[in-house]
Design an enzyme around this catalytic site. Structure first.
Site, PDB file in Angstrom:
ATOM      1  N   ARG A 141      -6.785   2.599   4.217  1.00 22.84           N
ATOM      2  CA  ARG A 141      -6.527   1.168   4.262  1.00 22.84           C
ATOM      3  C   ARG A 141      -5.027   0.963   4.241  1.00 22.84           C
ATOM      4  NH1 ARG A 141      -9.387  -3.585   3.137  1.00 22.84           N
ATOM      5  NH2 ARG A 141      -8.088  -5.327   2.436  1.00 22.84           N
ATOM      6  N   GLY A 142      -4.512   0.144   5.167  1.00 22.68           N
ATOM      7  CA  GLY A 142      -3.091  -0.148   5.238  1.00 22.68           C
ATOM      8  C   GLY A 142      -2.855  -1.627   5.354  1.00 22.68           C
TER       9      GLY A 142
ATOM     10  N   GLY B  21      -4.828  -2.920   8.601  1.00 15.88           N
ATOM     11  CA  GLY B  21      -6.234  -2.693   8.861  1.00 15.88           C
ATOM     12  C   GLY B  21      -6.844  -1.636   7.961  1.00 15.88           C
TER      13      GLY B  21
ATOM     14  N   VAL C 286      -9.382   1.790   8.061  1.00 14.63           N
ATOM     15  CA  VAL C 286      -9.848   2.847   8.951  1.00 14.63           C
ATOM     16  C   VAL C 286     -11.157   3.417   8.410  1.00 14.63           C
ATOM     17  CG1 VAL C 286      -9.316   5.059  10.039  1.00 14.63           C
ATOM     18  CG2 VAL C 286      -7.491   3.394   9.642  1.00 14.63           C
TER      19      VAL C 286
ATOM     20  N   ASP D  46       7.810   3.099  12.864  1.00 16.95           N
ATOM     21  CA  ASP D  46       7.286   3.131  11.493  1.00 16.95           C
ATOM     22  C   ASP D  46       6.967   4.560  11.077  1.00 16.95           C
ATOM     23  OD1 ASP D  46       6.687   1.887   9.096  1.00 16.95           O
ATOM     24  OD2 ASP D  46       4.614   1.463   9.633  1.00 16.95           O
TER      25      ASP D  46
END
Length: 500
Positions: A20-21, A24, A26, A139
């Site tokens: 989780r970021g 979103g 995953v 990033d």
């Protein structure tokens, strides 16, 4: 309501949340059509966003998929599809059982320099492939580096990547990326460039070997100020990586260590020190560009180094047309196969033994190289020699020619590639670059094309000896069996003997 067990786009059943970021979540999912595991990234939409901001998030998700899909490289995540789920775009990617480099550093504190260098070399190769495709990651950080259980190191999360030729999704003065890994010029509102990604690579390597961020301060604002204006503490545990880290953390991007030099230093550092037990493998089908030196040139007879057509196009018959050009390096072992005649003044490296299942095939011009047992030799027009596997679909081609030009990569891009595209339906370039082979100028060209019944992949290396002789090695095989046959090419080039 939990998404566990939901079917996305009528095909992908969510089985386990694996990450989780900020943008979103995953999931590991089952592709019920093809019966394989995939990763599905679902977009987060905070409730306070207005319609324009939501449209921007949707477009960034689509761009993430497009950016990653433009890059064909073993150290870049593979994107399979973009689908709609309840009005939100989802990215379907390859599933890699893994942990992130950030997870490993949180648990272990730091890595040995050689281990960090192996991960860094994979990251640098991935960034080079992205930059060659016109994509800036923007990033790069430990959380976006997957360390696969199978040994792969994979750069992921192109969610804020930018492609050349596409309009910006950011507002004037808006900073995109994790502040702790932003380059100083980005904090001064300069346009992003490949040098920005290299700065982020330097910060990641520093953190990997030192166990701390080079500019960490009490707040994000103080950290940003330090990045922009203050020096970092010299790394104390970096070993062979220290010169590279210092070079990547130069605040002026014009004087920052360039990509080809970064890969050279990473390769050297990765080859030193004791084994780490991580099994990290650097898989670089194109090989890093060690120096921007000219590669082997075209022939004097005007035919060029390659008449780009398939040697084997879906039948056992050998077609007279061939390919020429490119250069291969092996990052895992210093990028230089042993056994070739070294450049003037250098000592001759040890010749590796002929692998089991291979024999040493000798050519005119003093060249010998390992070839698979059971492959049939055929003499082709123009002096080329081909070795064809029993199926007639796979072949290794060898050519020895007189040195006759300057920079073949430029020649390929100006003339050869257009001819290849014309003569080979479905042609797509995978990689073309100037580099070095055992210290000598060389070039690399890898591409795919459509045969009569299947898709093929081809790779070729060309390099010149110190007396000016040009050597070319080329392999073509069905694309779906590429992993099976690519080692034939690697074994041949690594095992080259001159004056054999």
């Amino acid at each position: 309501m939990s998404d566990l067990g939901r079917l996305v786009a009528g095909r992908y059943r969510l089985a386990e949340r694996v990450g989780r970021g900020g943008m979103g979540t995953v999931w590991r999912a089952e592709d019920e059509l093809l019966g394989r595991h995939v990763a599905v990234k679902k977009l987060h939409v905070p409730p306070h966003l207005d319609d324009d901001e939501i449209r921007t998030l949707h477009e960034r998700t689509r761009r993430e998929a497009r950016s990653a899909a433009r890059i064909t490289h073993a150290h870049v995540i593979v994107v399979h599809d973009v689908v709609d789920d309840e009005g939100l775009p989802c990215i379907v990617m390859e599933y890699i059982p893994s942990v992130t480099l950030g997870d490993v550093l949180a648990e272990r504190g730091s890595l040995a320099p050689a281990e960090a260098a192996r991960h860094g070399l994979a990251m640098a190769a991935a960034l080079r492939a992205a930059h060659d495709a016109g994509v800036l990651h923007r990033d790069v950080k430990p959380a976006n580096v997957l360390l696969g259980h199978d040994g792969r190191t994979v750069l992921t999360d192109f969610g804020i990547a930018v492609e050349s030729g596409t309009p910006s999704l950011t507002r004037t003065g808006e900073l995109i990326g994790s502040v702790r890994y932003l380059a100083p010029e980005r904090l001064r509102s300069a346009e992003p460039s490949p040098a920005c990604d290299l700065w982020s690579l330097g910060v990641t390597l520093y953190e990997a070997v030192e166990g701390r961020h080079p500019f960490e301060r009490g707040t994000a604002m103080e950290t940003a100020y330090a990045i922009a204006t203050e020096p970092h503490a010299p790394p104390r545990a970096a070993g062979e990586l220290a010169p590279l880290i210092e070079g990547l953390l130069v605040k002026d991007p014009e004087h920052r260590t360039p990509a080809h030099e970064a890969e050279r230093l990473l390769r050297r550092a990765a080859a030193t020190g004791p084994g780490t037990g991580t099994g990290t493998a650097v898989i670089d089908p194109a090989g890093p560009a060690s120096v921007p030196a000219p590669a082997a040139p075209a022939r004097r007879d005007g035919r060029g180094t390659g008449r780009r057509a398939a040697l084997w196009c879906g039948s056992a018959a050998v077609v007279a047309g061939c390919v020429t050009g490119g250069v291969l390096l092996w990052p895992g072992d210093g990028g230089e196969a042993s056994g070739a005649r070294p450049a003037t003044g250098a000592s001759r490296p040890a010749v590796p033994p002929v692998p089991s299942g291979y024999h040493l095939a000798r050519q005119e011009g003093g060249l010998a190289l390992p070839v698979r047992d059971g492959w049939t030799r055929k003499n082709l027009p123009g002096g080329d020699v081909a070795y064809i596997d029993p199926t007639g679909l796979v072949g290794l081609r060898v050519n020895v020619a007189e040195f006759a030009g300057s920079d073949p990569v430029e020649h390929w891009r100006r003339t050869e590639e257009s001819q290849t595209r014309r003569d080979n339906p479905g042609y797509e370039r995978v990689r073309m670059a100037a580099t070095t082979f055992r210290g000598a100028p060389a070039g690399y060209w890898e591409f795919t094309f459509d045969g009569k019944a299947r898709k093929f992949r081809a790779v070729e290396m060309a390099f010149s000896d110190d007396d000016g002789t040009q050597y070319v090695v080329y392999l073509s095989a069905p694309n779906e069996r590429w992993k099976q046959y690519r080692p034939v090419f690697d074994a041949a080039v690594k095992g080259i003997r001159l004056d054999g």
